[in-house]
Design a protein around this motif. Structure first.
Motif, mmCIF file in Angstrom:
data_model
loop_
_atom_site.group_PDB
_atom_site.id
_atom_site.type_symbol
_atom_site.label_atom_id
_atom_site.label_comp_id
_atom_site.label_asym_id
_atom_site.label_seq_id
_atom_site.Cartn_x
_atom_site.Cartn_y
_atom_site.Cartn_z
ATOM 1 N N GLU A 118 0.804 -1.220 0.000
ATOM 2 C CA GLU A 118 0.000 0.000 0.000
ATOM 3 C C GLU A 118 0.840 1.274 0.000
ATOM 4 O OE1 GLU A 118 0.219 -1.303 4.388
ATOM 5 O OE2 GLU A 118 0.198 -2.217 2.389
ATOM 6 N N HIS A 119 2.142 1.145 0.224
ATOM 7 C CA HIS A 119 3.028 2.316 0.223
ATOM 8 C C HIS A 119 3.765 2.497 -1.103
ATOM 9 C CE1 HIS A 119 2.238 2.488 4.484
ATOM 10 N NE2 HIS A 119 2.729 1.275 4.655
ATOM 11 N N THR A 120 3.597 1.572 -2.031
ATOM 12 C CA THR A 120 4.304 1.621 -3.309
ATOM 13 C C THR A 120 3.684 2.677 -4.220
ATOM 14 O OG1 THR A 120 4.810 -0.747 -3.141
ATOM 15 C CG2 THR A 120 5.038 0.278 -5.314
ATOM 16 N N HIS A 121 4.542 3.481 -4.846
ATOM 17 C CA HIS A 121 4.085 4.489 -5.794
ATOM 18 C C HIS A 121 4.221 3.952 -7.216
ATOM 19 C CE1 HIS A 121 4.344 6.952 -2.237
ATOM 20 N NE2 HIS A 121 3.753 7.934 -2.877
ATOM 21 N N GLU A 262 -3.757 10.391 0.818
ATOM 22 C CA GLU A 262 -3.032 9.912 2.000
ATOM 23 C C GLU A 262 -1.520 9.942 1.872
ATOM 24 O OE1 GLU A 262 -2.505 5.186 2.251
ATOM 25 O OE2 GLU A 262 -4.625 5.751 2.081
ATOM 26 N N SER A 263 -0.995 9.808 0.655
ATOM 27 C CA SER A 263 0.447 9.780 0.456
ATOM 28 C C SER A 263 0.846 10.876 -0.528
ATOM 29 C CB SER A 263 0.900 8.415 -0.067
ATOM 30 O OG SER A 263 2.307 8.336 -0.151
ATOM 31 N N VAL A 287 0.231 6.176 -4.859
ATOM 32 C CA VAL A 287 -0.136 4.864 -4.325
ATOM 33 C C VAL A 287 -1.501 4.478 -4.881
ATOM 34 C CG1 VAL A 287 1.238 5.190 -2.235
ATOM 35 C CG2 VAL A 287 -1.201 5.813 -2.218
#
Length: 430
Positions: A118-121, A262-263, A287
């Motif tokens: 879930e943190h991967t761009h 969120e990111s 993300v």
């Protein structure tokens, strides 16, 4: 990825003067950039843009837009080319890195493959065109763009005496500038896109959008649809001039923070260090959940809870279902308007990017699907199977009697109060 046709470098030098200083990055990095799309490594490169290219951040909100979870198994199937497949099969069959399905604003399914999470761009490719469209709509509401009928050259005088002289913002939004240009994605093909990518992203000698200055006209403005990444990059240039800010700054202040993403986001920069700017035609990274939020924002008519982030009038205008004249001849299941892809025969709409980056939005079922993929380059069939899966996912009722939901292999679409974006067409050239 693509080699540089020498004659294009000569043409550019004649118009712009000598190319900028070489960024002198390590040969291995330049080689990886050049082979960005290759099927042997794109499962990695599509999520490694910040390690391969200079980027500029779009800062997130300190209070993210909450997406509640009510996760369910993928207990439906889809039909493609006369065969029925379990939904879970589509994840690997269609080269998926990440998949997020929202129903009624809730995450009902979320999956990450190939060492992503879930943190991967992930790279948007041409889904960035729809983001650029959203920013145009906000700038219009802010009054810094006065009218869609304004001449592009009133904001960017550098484009006088080019194909974009006499072209309006509206015409560029609809890919109808009339510029003499063919968008192809073929290694070693001696075309303008290859030259521009090599010079601006691999070697970082000049800005990508500067190549619009060498284009000549093939059709009168507004008379001929022709898909072109340069149209979107020109619109990004208009935004820079109209807002007196970089796209990253304007997007942070007017979309990303108020939208509760969120990111952080990250735009690829074209050209030499200190000169390059955001690649508005295909260089955004985010993300998977934030791509889903973007679809949900359009589905909710530009609102996050009670806060109007994107003007409702722009959401309606840019995705109105009656806009049918812009049917893509290479992909007749879709129309094209204001950098979005409404489907022709339904209220669904999509954001679409090269080699499988998609946001699918269906107002009729209150569904958003963000699917980030790594199709083989030039593949003409995987998108069709993905579309069948996306349509079936839209019809799916988690936990309900929807196990037989199916999606057609082609066709469908239109948008009522939503939008979609550019990406893989039937020919894969997006």
């Amino acid at each position: 990825m693509m080699s540089k046709p020498p004659f294009m470098a000569v043409v550019l030098a004649a118009v712009l003067g000598s190319a900028g200083a070489h960024a002198a990055d390590p040969p291995g990095v330049e080689s990886a950039r050049r082979h960005l799309l290759d099927g042997s490594i794109n499962v990695l490169t599509f999520r490694s843009i910040e390690q391969l290219f200079p980027t500029s951040r779009v800062e997130p909100s300190g209070s993210p837009w909450a997406l509640p979870h009510s996760e369910a198994p993928l207990d439906f199937s889809y039909e493609y080319e006369g065969h029925r497949h379990a939904a879970a099969e589509a994840i690997d069959r269609t080269y998926t890195n990440a998949l997020v399905i929202l129903k009624h604003g809730r995450i009902v399914y979320e999956s990450y493959r190939n060492l992503t999470d879930e943190h991967t761009h992930f790279i948007s490719f041409s889904m960035a065109k729809s983001i650029t469209s959203v920013l145009i709509g906000i700038a219009l509401k802010d009054g810094v763009i006065h009218s869609l009928d304004d001449a592009i050259t009133s904001y960017v005088p550098e484009l006088k005496n080019s194909a974009y002289d006499g072209v309006s913002i509206r015409q560029a939004l609809d890919m109808s500038s009339g510029a003499d240009y063919l968008e192809v994605y073929v290694p070693d093909h001696p075309d303008l896109l290859s030259a521009a990518f090599e010079e601006s992203f691999v070697e970082q000698r000049t800005r990508f959008v500067d190549y619009a200055r060498v284009m000549r006209r093939a059709y009168p403005p507004g008379t001929h649809y022709n898909y072109s990444t340069f149209e979107s990059c020109v619109l990004g240039w208009v935004l820079e001039r109209a807002t007196h800010q970089s796209l990253s700054q304007y997007m942070t202040e007017r979309l990303w923070k108020p939208g509760g993403f969120e990111s952080y986001g990250a735009w690829m920069l074209d050209g030499p260090p200190g000169v390059g700017r955001e690649f508005a035609g295909g260089g955004f990274n985010a993300v998977a959940r934030d791509y889903a939020r973007l679809g949900l924002l359009m589905l909710r008519m530009g609102k996050v809870q009670n806060r109007q982030v994107v003007p409702e009038s722009w959401v309606r205008e840019s995705t109105r279902p009656e806009k049918r004249e812009q049917v893509d001849p290479a992909d007749p299941g879709f129309s094209y308007h204001d950098q979005w892809w409404p489907l022709v025969d339904s209220h669904a709409f999509m954001a679409r990017g090269l080699q499988g980056q998609n946001i699918y939005v269906d107002p009729d079922t209150d569904t958003v699907v963000a699917k980030l993929s790594y199709y083989p380059p030039g593949n003409t069939t995987v998108f069709r199977e993905s579309l069948a899966f996306l349509k079936a996912a839209s019809l799916w009722t988690p936990g309900g009697a929807s196990g037989g939901a199916s999606g057609g292999a082609s066709g469908g679409g239109g948008a009522s109060g939503g939008g979609g974006a550019s990406g893989d067409g039937a020919g894969g050239a997006r």
